[in-house]
Scaffold this motif. Structure first.
Motif, PDB file in Angstrom:
ATOM      1  N   THR A  53     -54.753 -42.672  28.929  1.00 49.52           N
ATOM      2  CA  THR A  53     -53.904 -43.727  28.392  1.00 49.52           C
ATOM      3  C   THR A  53     -54.772 -44.832  27.823  1.00 49.52           C
ATOM      4  O   THR A  53     -55.735 -45.253  28.449  1.00 49.52           O
ATOM      5  CB  THR A  53     -52.998 -44.300  29.502  1.00 49.52           C
ATOM      6  OG1 THR A  53     -52.235 -43.226  30.036  1.00 49.52           O
ATOM      7  CG2 THR A  53     -52.066 -45.347  28.964  1.00 49.52           C
ATOM      8  N   GLU A  59     -49.049 -51.644  23.704  1.00 49.64           N
ATOM      9  CA  GLU A  59     -48.276 -50.514  24.225  1.00 49.64           C
ATOM     10  C   GLU A  59     -49.245 -49.461  24.738  1.00 49.64           C
ATOM     11  O   GLU A  59     -50.274 -49.205  24.122  1.00 49.64           O
ATOM     12  CB  GLU A  59     -47.410 -49.894  23.121  1.00 49.64           C
ATOM     13  CG  GLU A  59     -46.362 -50.816  22.551  1.00 49.64           C
ATOM     14  CD  GLU A  59     -45.171 -51.009  23.476  1.00 49.64           C
ATOM     15  OE1 GLU A  59     -45.006 -50.225  24.436  1.00 49.64           O
ATOM     16  OE2 GLU A  59     -44.402 -51.959  23.236  1.00 49.64           O
ATOM     17  N   GLU A  60     -48.915 -48.851  25.881  1.00 51.20           N
ATOM     18  CA  GLU A  60     -49.749 -47.778  26.406  1.00 51.20           C
ATOM     19  C   GLU A  60     -49.333 -46.463  25.756  1.00 51.20           C
ATOM     20  O   GLU A  60     -48.165 -46.104  25.750  1.00 51.20           O
ATOM     21  CB  GLU A  60     -49.623 -47.697  27.922  1.00 51.20           C
ATOM     22  CG  GLU A  60     -50.291 -48.851  28.624  1.00 51.20           C
ATOM     23  CD  GLU A  60     -50.392 -48.648  30.120  1.00 51.20           C
ATOM     24  OE1 GLU A  60     -49.701 -47.761  30.671  1.00 51.20           O
ATOM     25  OE2 GLU A  60     -51.159 -49.387  30.744  1.00 51.20           O
ATOM     26  N   ILE A  61     -50.335 -45.781  25.203  1.00 46.43           N
ATOM     27  CA  ILE A  61     -50.116 -44.511  24.506  1.00 46.43           C
ATOM     28  C   ILE A  61     -51.050 -43.481  25.126  1.00 46.43           C
ATOM     29  O   ILE A  61     -52.235 -43.757  25.339  1.00 46.43           O
ATOM     30  CB  ILE A  61     -50.443 -44.646  22.995  1.00 46.43           C
ATOM     31  CG1 ILE A  61     -49.661 -45.784  22.362  1.00 46.43           C
ATOM     32  CG2 ILE A  61     -50.296 -43.322  22.278  1.00 46.43           C
ATOM     33  CD1 ILE A  61     -48.437 -45.420  21.629  1.00 46.43           C
ATOM     34  N   ARG A  62     -50.541 -42.289  25.389  1.00 51.79           N
ATOM     35  CA  ARG A  62     -51.382 -41.197  25.904  1.00 51.79           C
ATOM     36  C   ARG A  62     -52.009 -40.453  24.734  1.00 51.79           C
ATOM     37  O   ARG A  62     -51.331 -40.145  23.751  1.00 51.79           O
ATOM     38  CB  ARG A  62     -50.549 -40.248  26.760  1.00 51.79           C
ATOM     39  CG  ARG A  62     -50.120 -40.883  28.079  1.00 51.79           C
ATOM     40  CD  ARG A  62     -49.078 -40.067  28.762  1.00 51.79           C
ATOM     41  NE  ARG A  62     -47.815 -40.242  28.006  1.00 51.79           N
ATOM     42  CZ  ARG A  62     -46.668 -39.713  28.374  1.00 51.79           C
ATOM     43  NH1 ARG A  62     -46.587 -38.972  29.450  1.00 51.79           N
ATOM     44  NH2 ARG A  62     -45.577 -39.915  27.647  1.00 51.79           N
ATOM     45  N   VAL A  90     -51.985 -37.345  19.977  1.00 52.47           N
ATOM     46  CA  VAL A  90     -51.105 -38.249  20.717  1.00 52.47           C
ATOM     47  C   VAL A  90     -50.085 -37.409  21.486  1.00 52.47           C
ATOM     48  O   VAL A  90     -49.562 -36.412  20.975  1.00 52.47           O
ATOM     49  CB  VAL A  90     -50.398 -39.233  19.753  1.00 52.47           C
ATOM     50  CG1 VAL A  90     -49.385 -40.090  20.494  1.00 52.47           C
ATOM     51  CG2 VAL A  90     -51.428 -40.119  19.056  1.00 52.47           C
ATOM     52  N   ASP A  94     -45.107 -39.882  23.165  1.00 55.06           N
ATOM     53  CA  ASP A  94     -45.559 -41.180  22.658  1.00 55.06           C
ATOM     54  C   ASP A  94     -45.700 -41.208  21.135  1.00 55.06           C
ATOM     55  O   ASP A  94     -46.036 -42.235  20.555  1.00 55.06           O
ATOM     56  CB  ASP A  94     -46.905 -41.557  23.288  1.00 55.06           C
ATOM     57  CG  ASP A  94     -46.815 -41.740  24.789  1.00 55.06           C
ATOM     58  OD1 ASP A  94     -45.699 -41.910  25.307  1.00 55.06           O
ATOM     59  OD2 ASP A  94     -47.870 -41.715  25.450  1.00 55.06           O
ATOM     60  N   TYR A  98     -46.182 -44.338  18.458  1.00 58.94           N
ATOM     61  CA  TYR A  98     -47.416 -44.462  17.681  1.00 58.94           C
ATOM     62  C   TYR A  98     -47.087 -44.703  16.202  1.00 58.94           C
ATOM     63  O   TYR A  98     -47.631 -45.594  15.565  1.00 58.94           O
ATOM     64  CB  TYR A  98     -48.288 -43.211  17.842  1.00 58.94           C
ATOM     65  CG  TYR A  98     -49.500 -43.220  16.950  1.00 58.94           C
ATOM     66  CD1 TYR A  98     -50.662 -43.871  17.335  1.00 58.94           C
ATOM     67  CD2 TYR A  98     -49.474 -42.614  15.693  1.00 58.94           C
ATOM     68  CE1 TYR A  98     -51.773 -43.900  16.504  1.00 58.94           C
ATOM     69  CE2 TYR A  98     -50.574 -42.640  14.861  1.00 58.94           C
ATOM     70  CZ  TYR A  98     -51.719 -43.290  15.274  1.00 58.94           C
ATOM     71  OH  TYR A  98     -52.808 -43.322  14.436  1.00 58.94           O
TER      72      TYR A  98
END
Length: 139
Positions: A53, A59-62, A90, A94, A98
């Motif tokens: 992450t 914003e938290e994005i994996r 991504v 998510d 994104y």
């Protein structure tokens, strides 16, 4: 003159199915990682294709760690095929976020750097070839 009746045959190999991070990478919870992974943890992350992450525009994005990116994904990034690239690295859950964020180059660079750090890698800058240690001028 008669045409050659022999035909040439070419060996063909079975087509490899395309591999995507969705098939290879189960989601990993944020609390599975510290801010930086040890080298052993980083190898495990890369081998198993886990997501890490990273923060993008608050914003938290994996994302798949950069060390686990396939060369074709890197090529897509180099050729400005950002949509294909994002779809590969991504996490699918998510991806809409994104694209909604639509990051600037600076935001994207910071995002990837954080993903690399969390994956236990250093992107660093290439220093290029070293200069000669010998003098080039003859005396």
């Amino acid at each position: 003159m008669a045409a050659n009746s022999r035909t040439t045959t070419r060996k063909t190999t079975a087509a490899r199915p395309a591999r995507t991070p969705r098939e290879l990478a189960p989601a990993v919870r944020e609390d599975d990682f510290d801010d930086e992974a040890t080298p052993a943890e980083a190898q495990e992350i890369e081998a198993e294709g886990h997501y890490v992450t990273a923060v993008l525009a608050d914003e938290e994005i994996r994302i798949v760690p950069p060390g686990a990116w396939r060369q074709s994904w890197q090529t897509a990034l180099s050729n400005a095929n950002f949509q294909f690239f994002a779809e590969q690295v991504v996490h699918p859950d998510d991806l809409d976020l994104y694209f909604e964020i639509d990051p600037t180059n600076d935001e994207f660079e910071a995002f990837v750097a954080e993903a690399a750090r969390r994956g236990g890698e250093s992107l660093g800058k290439s220093r290029g070839p070293a200069g000669s240690s010998r003098r080039t001028r003859r005396r």
